[in-house]
Scaffold this active site. Structure first.
Site, short mmCIF file in Angstrom:
data_model
loop_
_atom_site.label_atom_id
_atom_site.label_comp_id
_atom_site.label_asym_id
_atom_site.label_seq_id
_atom_site.Cartn_x
_atom_site.Cartn_y
_atom_site.Cartn_z
N ASP A 6 0.85 -1.17 0.00
CA ASP A 6 0.00 0.00 0.00
C ASP A 6 0.90 1.23 0.00
O ASP A 6 2.03 1.19 0.47
CB ASP A 6 -0.90 -0.03 1.24
CG ASP A 6 -2.03 0.97 1.15
OD1 ASP A 6 -2.11 1.70 0.15
OD2 ASP A 6 -2.85 1.02 2.09
N SER A 7 0.37 2.34 -0.50
CA SER A 7 1.18 3.55 -0.60
C SER A 7 1.40 4.21 0.75
O SER A 7 2.34 5.01 0.90
CB SER A 7 0.49 4.56 -1.52
OG SER A 7 -0.71 5.02 -0.92
N GLY A 8 0.56 3.91 1.72
CA GLY A 8 0.62 4.60 3.00
C GLY A 8 -0.25 5.83 3.05
O GLY A 8 -0.33 6.51 4.07
N GLY A 9 -0.95 6.11 1.94
CA GLY A 9 -1.80 7.29 1.89
C GLY A 9 -2.89 7.29 2.94
O GLY A 9 -3.16 8.31 3.58
N ASP A 43 -2.78 8.39 -2.86
CA ASP A 43 -4.10 8.95 -3.11
C ASP A 43 -4.57 9.67 -1.86
O ASP A 43 -3.96 9.57 -0.81
CB ASP A 43 -5.09 7.86 -3.50
CG ASP A 43 -5.33 6.86 -2.37
OD1 ASP A 43 -4.35 6.55 -1.66
OD2 ASP A 43 -6.47 6.40 -2.19
N GLN A 97 -11.36 6.99 -6.06
CA GLN A 97 -11.98 7.60 -4.88
C GLN A 97 -13.32 8.21 -5.30
O GLN A 97 -13.84 7.91 -6.36
CB GLN A 97 -11.03 8.64 -4.28
CG GLN A 97 -9.80 8.04 -3.62
CD GLN A 97 -10.11 7.27 -2.34
OE1 GLN A 97 -11.21 7.34 -1.79
NE2 GLN A 97 -9.13 6.51 -1.86
N GLY A 110 -11.49 4.07 -0.21
CA GLY A 110 -12.45 4.93 0.47
C GLY A 110 -13.73 4.26 0.88
O GLY A 110 -14.73 4.94 1.16
N ASP A 132 -8.16 -7.17 0.87
CA ASP A 132 -7.25 -7.26 2.01
C ASP A 132 -7.95 -6.66 3.21
O ASP A 132 -8.85 -5.83 3.07
CB ASP A 132 -5.95 -6.48 1.74
CG ASP A 132 -6.13 -4.99 2.02
OD1 ASP A 132 -5.82 -4.55 3.13
OD2 ASP A 132 -6.61 -4.27 1.11
N CYS A 166 -15.11 -27.06 11.01
CA CYS A 166 -13.94 -26.36 10.47
C CYS A 166 -12.74 -27.30 10.47
O CYS A 166 -12.49 -28.00 11.46
CB CYS A 166 -13.64 -25.11 11.29
SG CYS A 166 -12.16 -24.22 10.76
N CYS A 206 -9.53 -26.37 10.21
CA CYS A 206 -8.26 -25.74 10.54
C CYS A 206 -7.59 -26.48 11.70
O CYS A 206 -8.23 -27.21 12.45
CB CYS A 206 -8.46 -24.26 10.88
SG CYS A 206 -9.04 -23.91 12.55
N CYS A 246 -9.30 -25.83 15.21
CA CYS A 246 -10.59 -26.49 15.46
C CYS A 246 -10.44 -28.01 15.53
O CYS A 246 -11.25 -28.69 16.17
CB CYS A 246 -11.60 -26.10 14.38
SG CYS A 246 -12.11 -24.36 14.50
N HIS A 259 -7.00 -19.53 13.08
CA HIS A 259 -8.36 -19.90 12.67
C HIS A 259 -8.98 -18.83 11.77
O HIS A 259 -9.56 -19.14 10.73
CB HIS A 259 -9.27 -20.11 13.88
CG HIS A 259 -10.71 -20.14 13.50
ND1 HIS A 259 -11.32 -21.26 12.96
CD2 HIS A 259 -11.67 -19.16 13.52
CE1 HIS A 259 -12.58 -20.98 12.68
NE2 HIS A 259 -12.82 -19.72 13.01
#
Length: 374
Positions: free
Chosen positions: A91-94, A145, A186, A213, A263, A301, A303, A306, A332
């Site tokens: 990510d740009s960090g914006g 952005d 945006q 956004g 994400d 589940c 995993c 579980c 999990h």
């Protein structure tokens, strides 16, 4: 391997695809675990791979401040520094910079901000953010952005869209490598501004497009409406990335509208606070009712957690402040979202995504009616 995207099958608007990156192929739709500071909290790279993670995310703002991009460059780049040989998106960090409202100010050049760590002053320009991500060596980078908060006035969002477009143009001009750089649409919750932002960025011909956004406090139905306005304007042959969204319902609804990438910090953040993702919603394992519950976190589940531990044991770990409790919950929760996106891919491949979506809705409604804990 250079960056490219192919669509293997479409089921309604839902797409089954592949992202080809210098560090491997990513099957889409994909959930990307967030490793803000070069680590997905509480997890090793090998554990992430075992859970089915294909790509992870790093944050330029945080890595720039600590340990510093120059140290990462000296280590051989972000992949080598964190011992992850798969694809990385940075990510740009914006978003982080603009969330520091009292500590930042805009200039014609970029945005000046004060570090949340020590108060030192820094300048992020579109060009600098591109250069930082090239030094990190990520497979996919994001433009700088402006992400306005929710709610924001029409005038504020209009200014943010104009600035985002100008910065996108400057970002493209600053590239010096073949790193895939995505534009970010945006426009807040205003239809004409979303359409304006999308059209302006599409003209710039980025390798992929993100929708930013959203999931910043607006009602879910409004988020879905914004996606209905925005996604059809993005090039169908390029990947579409919904930033910061990871709730299971939202992933399914966004896939139904043609989104490919997601994400979110949700699974790891919940893991640090006793939260458990389930098909019925969330439960808080800290609650006293689980002290003598010897069943798994989620019945059925597969995993590791579980299959091997009870709610009572994880409840005990969390209440006792044991690190293992955080690790088990995080394991999990990540498995849950990675398995969900794998199931979505299988449903699209079989031409059964609409049925999958409806079954998910019905189960959620049934669980809610029956008083399941969310």
């Amino acid at each position: 391997m250079s960056f490219r995207f192919e669509i293997l099958k479409q089921d309604g608007l839902a797409r089954l695809g592949r992202l080809y990156t210098p560090h491997g192929v990513v099957k889409t739709p994909v959930f990307i675990p967030v490793g803000t500071q070069g680590t997905v909290k509480a997890m090793t790279p090998e554990e992430l791979r075992a859970l089915g993670a294909q790509m992870i995310l790093g944050n330029t703002y945080h890595l720039y401040l600590r340990p510093g991009v120059e140290i990462i460059r000296e280590a051989g780049g972000l992949h080598r520094f964190i011992h992850w040989d798969g694809p990385i998106l940075t990510d740009s960090g914006g978003y982080q910079v603009f969330s520091l409202a009292p500590l930042r100010r805009l200039t014609g050049e970029g945005v000046i901000f004060r570090s949340h760590l020590d108060g030192s002053e820094h300048l992020f320009t579109p060009e600098k953010v591109v250069a930082l991500q090239e030094l990190l060596g990520s497979d996919i980078a994001m433009v700088l952005d402006e992400c306005p908060p929710y709610p924001a006035s029409y005038e504020e969002v209009t200014a943010a869209v104009a600035r985002t477009t100008i910065w996108a143009e400057r970002s493209l001009a600053a590239r010096s490598t073949a790193q895939a750089l995505f534009g970010i649409v945006q426009g807040g919750v205003y239809r004409d501004l979303r359409e304006k932002s999308a059209r302006e960025l599409v003209k710039l011909d980025f390798p992929g497009y993100a929708i930013g956004g959203l999931s910043v406090g607006e009602p879910k139905e409004l988020m879905y409406q914004v996606l209905d306005w925005t996604v059809p304007l993005l090039p169908p042959e390029k990947p579409r990335y919904l930033m910061g969204v990871g709730h299971p319902d939202d992933i399914i609804e966004a896939v139904a509208r043609g989104v490919d990438m997601f994400d979110c910090v949700l699974p790891t953040r919940l893991g640090r606070h006793g939260g458990v993702l389930t098909p019925s919603g969330r439960l808080n394992i800290r609650n006293a009712c689980y002290a003598r519950d010897f069943g798994p976190l989620v019945s059925g589940c597969n995993c590791y957690v579980c299959q091997n531990f009870s709610r009572a044991y994880v409840h005990h770990l969390v209440r006792a402040g044991e690190i293992l409790g955080v690790r088990l919950l995080t394991t999990h929760n990540l498995f849950f979202l990675l398995e969900l996106t794998a199931a979505i891919r299988a449903a699209i491949a079989a031409g059964e995504f609409a049925s999958f979506r409806e079954q998910w809705r019905q189960k959620a409604a049934s669980d809610s009616k029956n008083g399941a804990q969310a």
